[in-house]
Design a protein around this motif. Structure first.
Motif, PDB file in Angstrom:
ATOM      1  N   GLY A   1       0.702  -1.515  -0.295  1.00 49.34           N
ATOM      2  CA  GLY A   1       0.213   0.299  -0.282  1.00 49.34           C
ATOM      3  C   GLY A   1       1.091   1.135  -0.088  1.00 49.34           C
ATOM      4  N   GLY A   2       1.973   1.283   0.232  1.00 51.18           N
ATOM      5  CA  GLY A   2       3.306   2.614   0.019  1.00 51.18           C
ATOM      6  C   GLY A   2       2.907   3.144  -0.942  1.00 51.18           C
ATOM      7  N   ALA A   3       2.961   4.508  -0.959  1.00 49.72           N
ATOM      8  CA  ALA A   3       3.588   5.366  -2.053  1.00 49.72           C
ATOM      9  C   ALA A   3       4.152   6.588  -2.467  1.00 49.72           C
ATOM     10  CB  ALA A   3       1.505   5.456  -3.727  1.00 49.72           C
ATOM     11  N   LEU A   4       4.043   7.435  -3.638  1.00 49.84           N
ATOM     12  CA  LEU A   4       3.944   8.467  -3.142  1.00 49.84           C
ATOM     13  C   LEU A   4       2.391   9.686  -3.233  1.00 49.84           C
ATOM     14  CD1 LEU A   4       5.505  11.425  -3.207  1.00 49.84           C
ATOM     15  CD2 LEU A   4       6.038  10.863  -5.594  1.00 49.84           C
ATOM     16  N   VAL A   5       2.735  10.160  -2.247  1.00 53.14           N
ATOM     17  CA  VAL A   5       1.721  11.096  -2.378  1.00 53.14           C
ATOM     18  C   VAL A   5       1.753  12.226  -1.653  1.00 53.14           C
ATOM     19  CG1 VAL A   5       0.849  10.107   0.979  1.00 53.14           C
ATOM     20  CG2 VAL A   5      -0.990  10.995  -0.860  1.00 53.14           C
ATOM     21  N   GLN A   6       0.634  13.236  -1.769  1.00 56.19           N
ATOM     22  CA  GLN A   6       0.652  14.966  -1.528  1.00 56.19           C
ATOM     23  C   GLN A   6       0.547  15.259  -0.284  1.00 56.19           C
ATOM     24  OE1 GLN A   6      -0.963  17.202  -4.685  1.00 56.19           O
ATOM     25  NE2 GLN A   6       0.476  16.897  -6.395  1.00 56.19           N
ATOM     26  N   PRO A   7       1.365  15.988   0.204  1.00 60.74           N
ATOM     27  CA  PRO A   7       0.976  16.641   1.625  1.00 60.74           C
ATOM     28  C   PRO A   7      -0.661  16.578   1.504  1.00 60.74           C
ATOM     29  CG  PRO A   7       3.080  18.012   0.949  1.00 60.74           C
ATOM     30  CD  PRO A   7       2.432  17.039   0.149  1.00 60.74           C
ATOM     31  N   GLY A   8      -1.373  16.417   2.986  1.00 64.18           N
ATOM     32  CA  GLY A   8      -2.849  16.623   2.681  1.00 64.18           C
ATOM     33  C   GLY A   8      -3.440  15.051   2.748  1.00 64.18           C
ATOM     34  N   GLY A   9      -3.044  13.650   1.537  1.00 63.11           N
ATOM     35  CA  GLY A   9      -2.842  13.231   1.111  1.00 63.11           C
ATOM     36  C   GLY A   9      -3.535  11.949   1.988  1.00 63.11           C
ATOM     37  N   SER A  10      -4.067  11.149   1.659  1.00 59.58           N
ATOM     38  CA  SER A  10      -4.210   9.141   2.363  1.00 59.58           C
ATOM     39  C   SER A  10      -3.938   8.516   1.839  1.00 59.58           C
ATOM     40  CB  SER A  10      -6.406   9.376   2.314  1.00 59.58           C
ATOM     41  OG  SER A  10      -6.692  10.767   3.357  1.00 59.58           O
ATOM     42  N   LEU A  11      -3.419   7.400   2.172  1.00 61.15           N
ATOM     43  CA  LEU A  11      -3.232   5.942   1.779  1.00 61.15           C
ATOM     44  C   LEU A  11      -3.399   5.156   3.389  1.00 61.15           C
ATOM     45  CD1 LEU A  11       0.736   6.113   1.258  1.00 61.15           C
ATOM     46  CD2 LEU A  11      -1.160   5.831  -0.206  1.00 61.15           C
ATOM     47  N   ARG A  12      -3.953   4.001   2.473  1.00 58.18           N
ATOM     48  CA  ARG A  12      -4.287   2.774   3.143  1.00 58.18           C
ATOM     49  C   ARG A  12      -3.170   1.664   3.451  1.00 58.18           C
ATOM     50  NH1 ARG A  12      -9.101  -1.250   3.595  1.00 58.18           N
ATOM     51  NH2 ARG A  12      -8.988  -2.089   1.945  1.00 58.18           N
ATOM     52  N   LEU A  13      -2.412   1.472   4.131  1.00 58.97           N
ATOM     53  CA  LEU A  13      -1.583   0.224   4.466  1.00 58.97           C
ATOM     54  C   LEU A  13      -1.974  -1.234   4.618  1.00 58.97           C
ATOM     55  CD1 LEU A  13       1.311   2.159   5.739  1.00 58.97           C
ATOM     56  CD2 LEU A  13       1.129   1.594   3.069  1.00 58.97           C
ATOM     57  N   SER A  14      -2.615  -2.365   4.008  1.00 56.49           N
ATOM     58  CA  SER A  14      -2.615  -3.313   4.347  1.00 56.49           C
ATOM     59  C   SER A  14      -1.443  -4.287   4.842  1.00 56.49           C
ATOM     60  CB  SER A  14      -3.148  -4.028   2.963  1.00 56.49           C
ATOM     61  OG  SER A  14      -4.121  -3.303   2.707  1.00 56.49           O
ATOM     62  N   CYS A  15      -1.938  -5.403   6.117  1.00 58.26           N
ATOM     63  CA  CYS A  15      -0.765  -6.616   6.085  1.00 58.26           C
ATOM     64  C   CYS A  15      -1.461  -8.069   6.197  1.00 58.26           C
ATOM     65  CB  CYS A  15      -0.164  -5.627   7.582  1.00 58.26           C
ATOM     66  SG  CYS A  15       0.871  -6.999   7.624  1.00 58.26           S
ATOM     67  N   ALA A  16      -1.360  -8.598   5.166  1.00 55.92           N
ATOM     68  CA  ALA A  16      -1.637  -9.881   5.263  1.00 55.92           C
ATOM     69  C   ALA A  16      -1.267 -10.896   6.124  1.00 55.92           C
ATOM     70  CB  ALA A  16      -1.594 -10.422   3.948  1.00 55.92           C
TER      71      ALA A  16
ATOM     72  N   THR B   1      -5.806  -9.533   7.942  1.00 57.53           N
ATOM     73  CA  THR B   1      -4.998  -8.990   7.838  1.00 57.53           C
ATOM     74  C   THR B   1      -5.420  -7.396   8.640  1.00 57.53           C
ATOM     75  OG1 THR B   1      -5.694  -9.380   5.288  1.00 57.53           O
ATOM     76  CG2 THR B   1      -5.575  -7.076   5.394  1.00 57.53           C
ATOM     77  N   VAL B   2      -4.763  -6.970   8.893  1.00 60.16           N
ATOM     78  CA  VAL B   2      -4.392  -5.853   9.739  1.00 60.16           C
ATOM     79  C   VAL B   2      -4.020  -4.058   8.614  1.00 60.16           C
ATOM     80  CG1 VAL B   2      -3.627  -4.101  11.720  1.00 60.16           C
ATOM     81  CG2 VAL B   2      -3.934  -6.597  12.322  1.00 60.16           C
ATOM     82  N   TYR B   3      -5.357  -3.235   8.624  1.00 60.86           N
ATOM     83  CA  TYR B   3      -4.914  -2.346   7.823  1.00 60.86           C
ATOM     84  C   TYR B   3      -4.489  -0.959   8.700  1.00 60.86           C
ATOM     85  CZ  TYR B   3      -7.799  -4.557   4.877  1.00 60.86           C
ATOM     86  OH  TYR B   3      -9.058  -6.249   4.599  1.00 60.86           O
ATOM     87  N   LEU B   4      -3.369   0.359   8.023  1.00 59.09           N
ATOM     88  CA  LEU B   4      -3.564   1.267   8.263  1.00 59.09           C
ATOM     89  C   LEU B   4      -3.888   2.927   7.608  1.00 59.09           C
ATOM     90  CD1 LEU B   4      -2.015   2.918  10.769  1.00 59.09           C
ATOM     91  CD2 LEU B   4      -0.347   2.910   9.339  1.00 59.09           C
ATOM     92  N   GLN B   5      -5.239   3.027   8.024  1.00 61.47           N
ATOM     93  CA  GLN B   5      -5.760   4.253   7.317  1.00 61.47           C
ATOM     94  C   GLN B   5      -5.257   5.364   7.402  1.00 61.47           C
ATOM     95  OE1 GLN B   5      -7.927   4.411   5.161  1.00 61.47           O
ATOM     96  NE2 GLN B   5      -7.136   6.736   4.550  1.00 61.47           N
ATOM     97  N   MET B   6      -3.718   5.997   6.489  1.00 57.48           N
ATOM     98  CA  MET B   6      -3.759   7.162   7.088  1.00 57.48           C
ATOM     99  C   MET B   6      -4.264   8.368   6.606  1.00 57.48           C
ATOM    100  SD  MET B   6       0.454   5.788   6.796  1.00 57.48           S
ATOM    101  CE  MET B   6       0.663   5.729   5.291  1.00 57.48           C
ATOM    102  N   ASN B   7      -4.427   9.125   7.338  1.00 55.54           N
ATOM    103  CA  ASN B   7      -4.948  10.872   6.145  1.00 55.54           C
ATOM    104  C   ASN B   7      -3.766  12.369   7.161  1.00 55.54           C
ATOM    105  OD1 ASN B   7      -7.577   9.110   5.725  1.00 55.54           O
ATOM    106  ND2 ASN B   7      -8.313   9.281   7.237  1.00 55.54           N
ATOM    107  N   SER B   8      -4.754  12.943   6.336  1.00 55.67           N
ATOM    108  CA  SER B   8      -3.807  14.159   6.761  1.00 55.67           C
ATOM    109  C   SER B   8      -2.003  13.996   7.102  1.00 55.67           C
ATOM    110  CB  SER B   8      -4.445  14.923   7.635  1.00 55.67           C
ATOM    111  OG  SER B   8      -5.695  15.363   7.572  1.00 55.67           O
ATOM    112  N   LEU B   9      -1.859  13.251   5.222  1.00 57.04           N
ATOM    113  CA  LEU B   9      -0.505  13.121   5.322  1.00 57.04           C
ATOM    114  C   LEU B   9       0.658  14.299   5.451  1.00 57.04           C
ATOM    115  CD1 LEU B   9      -0.780   9.974   3.482  1.00 57.04           C
ATOM    116  CD2 LEU B   9       0.438   9.538   5.883  1.00 57.04           C
ATOM    117  N   LYS B  10       1.786  14.293   6.301  1.00 56.91           N
ATOM    118  CA  LYS B  10       2.441  15.127   6.417  1.00 56.91           C
ATOM    119  C   LYS B  10       3.745  14.596   5.761  1.00 56.91           C
ATOM    120  CE  LYS B  10       0.549  16.826  10.265  1.00 56.91           C
ATOM    121  NZ  LYS B  10       0.518  17.164  12.130  1.00 56.91           N
ATOM    122  N   PRO B  11       4.720  15.738   5.301  1.00 58.13           N
ATOM    123  CA  PRO B  11       5.883  14.821   5.514  1.00 58.13           C
ATOM    124  C   PRO B  11       6.443  14.328   6.258  1.00 58.13           C
ATOM    125  CG  PRO B  11       5.582  17.794   4.389  1.00 58.13           C
ATOM    126  CD  PRO B  11       4.510  16.868   5.153  1.00 58.13           C
ATOM    127  N   GLU B  12       6.794  14.752   6.897  1.00 60.60           N
ATOM    128  CA  GLU B  12       7.440  14.743   8.167  1.00 60.60           C
ATOM    129  C   GLU B  12       6.548  12.186   8.576  1.00 60.60           C
ATOM    130  OE1 GLU B  12       5.607  17.499   8.516  1.00 60.60           O
ATOM    131  OE2 GLU B  12       5.061  17.375  10.527  1.00 60.60           O
TER     132      GLU B  12
END
Length: 116
Positions: free
Chosen positions: A8-23, A77-88
């Motif tokens: 689920g990793g990727a390049l995303v702009q600040p403020g964007g969202s991603l969801r990571l998955s772990c099976a 499966t475990v998920y990590l929903q990441m919102n409002s992403l920051k450069p840090e």
């Protein structure tokens, strides 16, 4: 043994969202907690979020209110929903499973890059 495959990793702009998955697969009965850690260049690996087999969650202060960890027991499966992403938030994210006998299993890591 427990095998963890995260994605689920990727390049995303600040403020964007991603969801990571772990099976997870293997000796799942031995797992009592699963979580996500991250490691940025030049920094130590740190806990981001964790969820126990009972559903209790724990988050790093830096991600509270922005990230949500959840699990789908039917899919192991475990998920990590990441919102409002920051450069840090840029780091390699690793799935972790804590098992009885003080054993820890790790996924292969997935790169998350937050940049404009």
């Amino acid at each position: 043994q427990v095998q963890l495959v995260n994605s689920g990793g990727a390049l995303v702009q600040p403020g964007g969202s991603l969801r990571l998955s772990c099976a997870a697969s293997g000796r799942l009965f031995s797992i009592y907690s699963m979580g996500w850690y991250r490691q940025a260049p030049g920094k130590q690996r740190e806990l981001v979020a964790a969820i126990t087999s009972g559903g209790s969650t724990n988050y790093a202060d830096s991600v509270k209110g922005r990230f949500t960890i959840s699990r789908d027991n039917a899919k192991n499966t475990v998920y990590l929903q990441m919102n409002s992403l920051k450069p840090e938030d840029t780091a390699v994210y690793y799935c972790n499973a804590a098992a009885t006998g003080n054993v820890a299993y790790w996924g292969q890591g997935t790169q998350v890059t937050v940049s404009s």
